[in-house]
Design a protein around this motif. Sequence first.
Motif, PDB file in Angstrom:
ATOM      1  N   GLN A  47       0.809  -1.224   0.000  1.00 50.83           N
ATOM      2  CA  GLN A  47       0.000   0.000   0.000  1.00 50.83           C
ATOM      3  C   GLN A  47       0.845   1.277   0.000  1.00 50.83           C
ATOM      4  N   ARG A  48       2.180   1.141   0.129  1.00 50.44           N
ATOM      5  CA  ARG A  48       3.034   2.323   0.059  1.00 50.44           C
ATOM      6  C   ARG A  48       3.690   2.431  -1.316  1.00 50.44           C
ATOM      7  N   GLY A  49       2.891   2.380  -2.369  1.00 49.88           N
ATOM      8  CA  GLY A  49       3.428   2.608  -3.716  1.00 49.88           C
ATOM      9  C   GLY A  49       4.095   1.409  -4.341  1.00 49.88           C
TER      10      GLY A  49
ATOM     11  N   VAL B 340       7.536   2.910  -0.517  1.00 44.06           N
ATOM     12  CA  VAL B 340       8.137   4.173  -0.061  1.00 44.06           C
ATOM     13  C   VAL B 340       7.209   4.852   0.953  1.00 44.06           C
ATOM     14  N   PHE B 341       7.773   5.812   1.675  1.00 39.32           N
ATOM     15  CA  PHE B 341       6.948   6.629   2.562  1.00 39.32           C
ATOM     16  C   PHE B 341       5.894   7.373   1.742  1.00 39.32           C
ATOM     17  N   CYS B 342       4.728   7.575   2.343  1.00 36.45           N
ATOM     18  CA  CYS B 342       3.724   8.405   1.693  1.00 36.45           C
ATOM     19  C   CYS B 342       4.262   9.829   1.583  1.00 36.45           C
ATOM     20  N   PRO B 343       3.800  10.581   0.575  1.00 37.29           N
ATOM     21  CA  PRO B 343       4.220  11.977   0.490  1.00 37.29           C
ATOM     22  C   PRO B 343       3.759  12.740   1.731  1.00 37.29           C
ATOM     23  N   GLY B 344       4.671  13.466   2.328  1.00 33.94           N
ATOM     24  CA  GLY B 344       4.300  14.255   3.509  1.00 33.94           C
ATOM     25  C   GLY B 344       4.186  13.442   4.781  1.00 33.94           C
ATOM     26  N   CYS B 345       4.685  12.211   4.784  1.00 34.55           N
ATOM     27  CA  CYS B 345       4.643  11.359   5.983  1.00 34.55           C
ATOM     28  C   CYS B 345       5.382  12.042   7.134  1.00 34.55           C
ATOM     29  N   PRO B 346       4.827  11.983   8.339  1.00 33.17           N
ATOM     30  CA  PRO B 346       5.481  12.651   9.473  1.00 33.17           C
ATOM     31  C   PRO B 346       6.841  12.046   9.846  1.00 33.17           C
ATOM     32  N   HIS B 347       7.133  10.822   9.363  1.00 33.79           N
ATOM     33  CA  HIS B 347       8.442  10.229   9.668  1.00 33.79           C
ATOM     34  C   HIS B 347       9.570  10.892   8.869  1.00 33.79           C
ATOM     35  N   LEU B 348       9.218  11.535   7.730  1.00 31.65           N
ATOM     36  CA  LEU B 348      10.258  12.104   6.859  1.00 31.65           C
ATOM     37  C   LEU B 348      11.110  13.133   7.598  1.00 31.65           C
ATOM     38  N   GLY B 367       7.402  -0.759  11.869  1.00 33.01           N
ATOM     39  CA  GLY B 367       6.317   0.148  11.494  1.00 33.01           C
ATOM     40  C   GLY B 367       6.637   0.704  10.124  1.00 33.01           C
ATOM     41  N   CYS B 368       5.830   1.668   9.644  1.00 33.07           N
ATOM     42  CA  CYS B 368       6.127   2.289   8.347  1.00 33.07           C
ATOM     43  C   CYS B 368       7.550   2.831   8.320  1.00 33.07           C
ATOM     44  N   TYR B 369       8.000   3.330   9.465  1.00 32.71           N
ATOM     45  CA  TYR B 369       9.308   4.002   9.524  1.00 32.71           C
ATOM     46  C   TYR B 369      10.483   3.066   9.283  1.00 32.71           C
ATOM     47  N   ASP B 439       5.744   9.755  16.615  1.00 28.58           N
ATOM     48  CA  ASP B 439       4.381   9.561  17.109  1.00 28.58           C
ATOM     49  C   ASP B 439       3.350  10.117  16.134  1.00 28.58           C
ATOM     50  N   ASN B 440       2.677   9.208  15.398  1.00 27.91           N
ATOM     51  CA  ASN B 440       1.578   9.663  14.539  1.00 27.91           C
ATOM     52  C   ASN B 440       0.230   9.262  15.143  1.00 27.91           C
ATOM     53  N   SER B 441       0.277   8.770  16.376  1.00 32.12           N
ATOM     54  CA  SER B 441      -0.942   8.475  17.147  1.00 32.12           C
ATOM     55  C   SER B 441      -1.889   7.486  16.489  1.00 32.12           C
ATOM     56  N   THR B 443      -1.802   3.163  14.527  1.00 35.45           N
ATOM     57  CA  THR B 443      -1.009   2.046  14.027  1.00 35.45           C
ATOM     58  C   THR B 443      -1.132   2.062  12.501  1.00 35.45           C
ATOM     59  N   ALA B 444      -0.216   2.757  11.838  1.00 38.20           N
ATOM     60  CA  ALA B 444      -0.387   3.067  10.416  1.00 38.20           C
ATOM     61  C   ALA B 444      -0.065   1.889   9.499  1.00 38.20           C
ATOM     62  N   MET B 445       1.016   1.229   9.805  1.00 40.04           N
ATOM     63  CA  MET B 445       1.541   0.166   8.948  1.00 40.04           C
ATOM     64  C   MET B 445       0.494  -0.876   8.565  1.00 40.04           C
ATOM     65  N   PRO B 512       0.679  14.090  12.158  1.00 40.78           N
ATOM     66  CA  PRO B 512      -0.344  13.130  11.750  1.00 40.78           C
ATOM     67  C   PRO B 512       0.085  12.304  10.534  1.00 40.78           C
ATOM     68  N   CYS B 513      -0.260  11.021  10.569  1.00 41.10           N
ATOM     69  CA  CYS B 513      -0.137  10.153   9.392  1.00 41.10           C
ATOM     70  C   CYS B 513      -1.008  10.770   8.298  1.00 41.10           C
ATOM     71  N   VAL B 514      -0.548  10.738   7.044  1.00 45.45           N
ATOM     72  CA  VAL B 514      -1.341  11.396   5.997  1.00 45.45           C
ATOM     73  C   VAL B 514      -2.527  10.545   5.535  1.00 45.45           C
ATOM     74  N   LEU B 515      -2.521   9.259   5.894  1.00 45.63           N
ATOM     75  CA  LEU B 515      -3.609   8.375   5.448  1.00 45.63           C
ATOM     76  C   LEU B 515      -4.638   8.086   6.531  1.00 45.63           C
ATOM     77  N   TYR B 516      -4.166   7.896   7.772  1.00 47.18           N
ATOM     78  CA  TYR B 516      -5.047   7.419   8.842  1.00 47.18           C
ATOM     79  C   TYR B 516      -5.027   8.360  10.037  1.00 47.18           C
ATOM     80  N   PRO B 517      -6.137   8.565  10.741  1.00 47.47           N
ATOM     81  CA  PRO B 517      -7.435   7.935  10.528  1.00 47.47           C
ATOM     82  C   PRO B 517      -8.176   8.456   9.305  1.00 47.47           C
TER      83      PRO B 517
HETATM   84  S1  SF4 Z   1       0.754   5.383   6.272  1.00 48.66           S
HETATM   85 FE1  SF4 Z   1       1.146   7.195   7.529  1.00 48.66          FE
HETATM   86  S2  SF4 Z   1       2.922   6.687   8.754  1.00 48.66           S
HETATM   87 FE2  SF4 Z   1       2.820   5.181   7.093  1.00 48.66          FE
HETATM   88  S3  SF4 Z   1       4.146   5.983   5.439  1.00 48.66           S
HETATM   89 FE3  SF4 Z   1       2.082   6.747   5.081  1.00 48.66          FE
HETATM   90  S4  SF4 Z   1       1.969   8.721   6.142  1.00 48.66           S
HETATM   91 FE4  SF4 Z   1       3.728   7.632   6.914  1.00 48.66          FE
END
Ligand code: SF4
Lengths: 196, 590
Positions: A47-49, B340-348, B367-369, B439-441, B443-445, B512-517
Motif C-alpha cells: 500500500q506504500r506505492g 516508499v513513505f507516503c508523500p508528507g509522511c510525518p516520519h520524513l 512500522g512504516c518508519y 508519534d503519529n498516534s 497504528t499506520a503500517m 499526523p499520518c497522511v492516510l489514517y485515521p
Molecule cells: S501510512 Fe502514515 S505513517 Fe505510514 S508511510 Fe504513510 S503517512 Fe507515513
Amino acid sequence: MNKMESKNILLIGVGGQGIVLASEIMSEFFKRQGYDVKKSEVHGMAQRGGIVSSHVRIGKKVYSPMIEKGKADIMLSFEKMEALRWLYYVKPDGIIVSSNVKMVPPIVSTGAFEYPEDVEDRILKERPDAKILDIVSALKELGNDKVTNVIMIGALSTMFDFEPEKWLEVIKEAVPKKVVDVNIKAFNKGRELMKN
Amino acid sequence: MKVLLSGNEAIARGAYEYGCVFASAYPGTPSTEILENVQHYKEITCQWSPNEKVATEVAIGASFAGARALCAMKHVGVNVAADPLMTLTYIGVKGGFVLVSADDPGMHSSQNEQDNRNYAKFAKIPVLEPSDSQEAKDFVGKAFEISERFDTPVILRMTTRTSHGKGLVEIGDRVEVDVKGFERDFSKYVALPMNARKRRVVVAEREKKLKDFAEETDLNVIEDGKGNVGFITCGISYVHLKEVLPDAPVLKIGMPYPLPIKKIKEFVSRFEKVIVVEELDPFIEEQIKAEGIKVYGKEYFPEIGEFSPEIVRNALVKAGVLKEENKVKAEDKAIPRPPVFCPGCPHLGIFYALKKAKAKIVTGDIGCYTLAAIKPFEMMDTCVCMGASIGNAIGMEKALGSGKGIAAVIGDSTFIHSGLTGLVEAVYNKSTVTIVISDNSITAMTGGQPDARTGWNCEGEPTGKMDFELVARAIGVEHVYVVDPTKMDETYKIVKRELEADHLSLIISQGPCVLYPQKVKREKFYTELENCTACAMCSKIGCQAIYRTMEKTEKGRFKWNIDTTLCTGCGLCIQMCKFDAIRPISRKGE
Ligand code: SF4
Ligand code: SF4
C-alpha cells in the motif's frame, strides 16, 4: 467463452490504482453467474506505492487461490511497465491487455534507475497480440483519474458472453453513489477500446 | 447463502456464528482483518490490546469467566503471547479458547517465517489448519468444541494465503452459547507449583485423549483417488496439490497436532509410496517418521518460503509423479518498485533531521518508519522485533563505551507494545542514548488501527489518550522534548544537541499520518519551474511527490518538480528551497 470454463485472470498494477476493488467486482460478478471463485492478493507493504497483483480464478470447482506461473488466461495490467514485468505469467495463447499509463517509481528520483522509454514496443515485440489501451486519453475524456479499474472490467466483459447489464448491476452496487454515472461510462469505454 | 469471504473475514464470521462473546488482538499482517471484521458483530465485545500478551491474557480471563473467547495475532505475536499460553495449557479453559496465529510463509511483511504449528506440540495442545475460507469458518466452531470438550486452549493456524485469499462461504445464523460464569477452583486456576505439578499429569492424559480423538474426527479425511502414490497434506498445500493433481489420493489433515497415527499407518499401507506435502517445516513428516512409518516429503519440497502451485508441480516432477513441462522463466524486465513513505509522511522530517545531524547508529523498530532503512534515507541500522530499538541502542552504548550519536527510533504503537519497558531499562541502567518516538498516534503500517495514544477504541468510542511526556517523566527521564517534524530547523537543532549530550533524552516527534485515521487536508505546494536552479535540495527529504523533470537549466542540470496530485502539503520541501521556487498553491499565477 463457454459457461463454467475455468479461467485464470491476473490483475497487475501499482498501489492506489483500485486493483483490489476491480478484483472484488469481478469475483462477485462470476459468483452471481454460478461460478466457483477464488481470489488472492498480498497486502502489506504494497500500500506504500509498491506492486499490487490480484489473482482471480473461476470455474466449476477452483482449489488454489493462486494462478500458476505461465498459466494466466487473461492479464489486465493497469500500468505498462508492470505489464512487461508480468508477461511471463500469461499462457502463450493468453490474452494480454495493458493500460498505457506510466507510473514512475519514486526510486527513479534517486538516480539509481531509469524508467524504460520503449516499454510498449518491448511488450509488443514479445507478445505481438497484446492490446495496449489508451487509458491516458480515456481518463481525460471521462474527467476522472480513478476509473482505470472499471475501464478494465469493461475490457474484460468483451471476453465473455454475458449481457453488459449484468456487469453493470454489480459495478453500480460496488462504487459510491456519486460516481455511478462516470463508472458506467468507464465500463462502456473499456468495451469500446477493445473493439479498436 | 454463499458469500465471498477472505479467510480472516470467515474467521470473524465463525466467531459470530459459534457463539464467541469476546475477541481481542494486536494488529499485524496478515491477521489484522480478523478483529476489524469481528467489530461488525455487535454480539461480540472486541478490543485492540497494547500487545499480543495482553490480548491473550484478556481472552484467557474471558474464558475463565465461562465465555467463548478468541484472540488473533500474527505469527511473531505468538512469541510475545507465549508466556501466558504455555501455562494456560496446564490450567485449561472454561469457555472455549481459540488463539488464531496468522503465519507469513515467504515473509511478505514479516521479519521471519516461523512455523507456529510447532507451538502446538510445544504447548501440548491441538492446532487446526484450514485450507480455504469455508474451512476457516467451520474450524472456528470445531476449535471451540474441542477446547471445551478437552479443557484445552486451541490454536487455529492461518497463513498469508488462507487469511487474505477469498473463496465462497456458506454462512449461517448465530448460535448463542451461555456465559457460564467464574467458579473458584484453586487447584485449577492458580498455577502454583503444587497445583501445576498435578495439572502437568492432566495435560499428559489430555494429550492421549486428543490422540484418540484425532483418529475419529472428520477434520482428518481420506479422499480416494487414482495412482499408487498417496499424499498427506494440510492447509494451503492441500489446494495447491489438488490443483496440480486433481485425482491424487489424499489424506487431508485438518489437525496437524496431535496426528491420527493409526489412520496414517492404514493410509500409507495402501500405497507404494506416500509423500507429505506441507509448507515450511516438516512438522507432520517428522511426527510420522518418529513412529517408524516410511514417508517422503522434504526430499522434494522446499522448507523455505511460501508454496505456490508451480512449486508443488516442480516438486512432483522431482518425485517422478509428474512429467516435466516447459518451465517459465521469470526474468525481470522492469525496474524495481520498492515501497516508499507516503508523500508528507510525518516520519520524513525526523529521519531527515537524524541524517543531517549525522547520527552514528540508529537502531530501528517495526512500522512504516522501517522504510527509513532503505533508499533514499538509509538511516536505520537495525530492526529485530517489536520494541527492540531501545534495548539495542542501550546495548550498543554499553559495548562501545558511549551513547553519543546513538539513537533509537520507535513508533507510538510499537512503543506502547514493547518499548515502555525498554525506556525503564534506559533510565534504570543510566543510558545516555537518544530515544525518538515518531508519534503519529495511530497504528499506520497495518492500515490505521487505533492504539492507546489515539484517543478512541476499536468500537470508535472516545477513550483515554496516553501522554508520553508524562509517562517518560514518571519513569524518570529528565530530558523530554516534543517536536513538530515539519519544523525543520527546530527539529534538527534539538536532535543534534541531544545526540551529542551526555544524558538520556526522549524526543517525541508528533505529526499526523497522511492516510489514517483520515487523509490529511492541507494546502498543497507547487514548483515555479522558472526559479528552480536544479540544486536538488528538495529531493533530499525523500518525498515521493518530488520528481526529476526532463527540463534542464542552462548549465544542463535537470530541474525538480512537485506532483501536486500526490503532495499532501507538509511543507518540508519549501524549507529546503533557497530560490523561492517552491510555493503554496495559493500563490500560483502571482
Ligand atoms: S501510512 Fe502514515 S505513517 Fe505510514 S508511510 Fe504513510 S503517512 Fe507515513
Ligand atoms: S509539501 Fe513538499 S515535501 Fe510535503 S508532501 Fe508536498 S511535495 Fe512532499
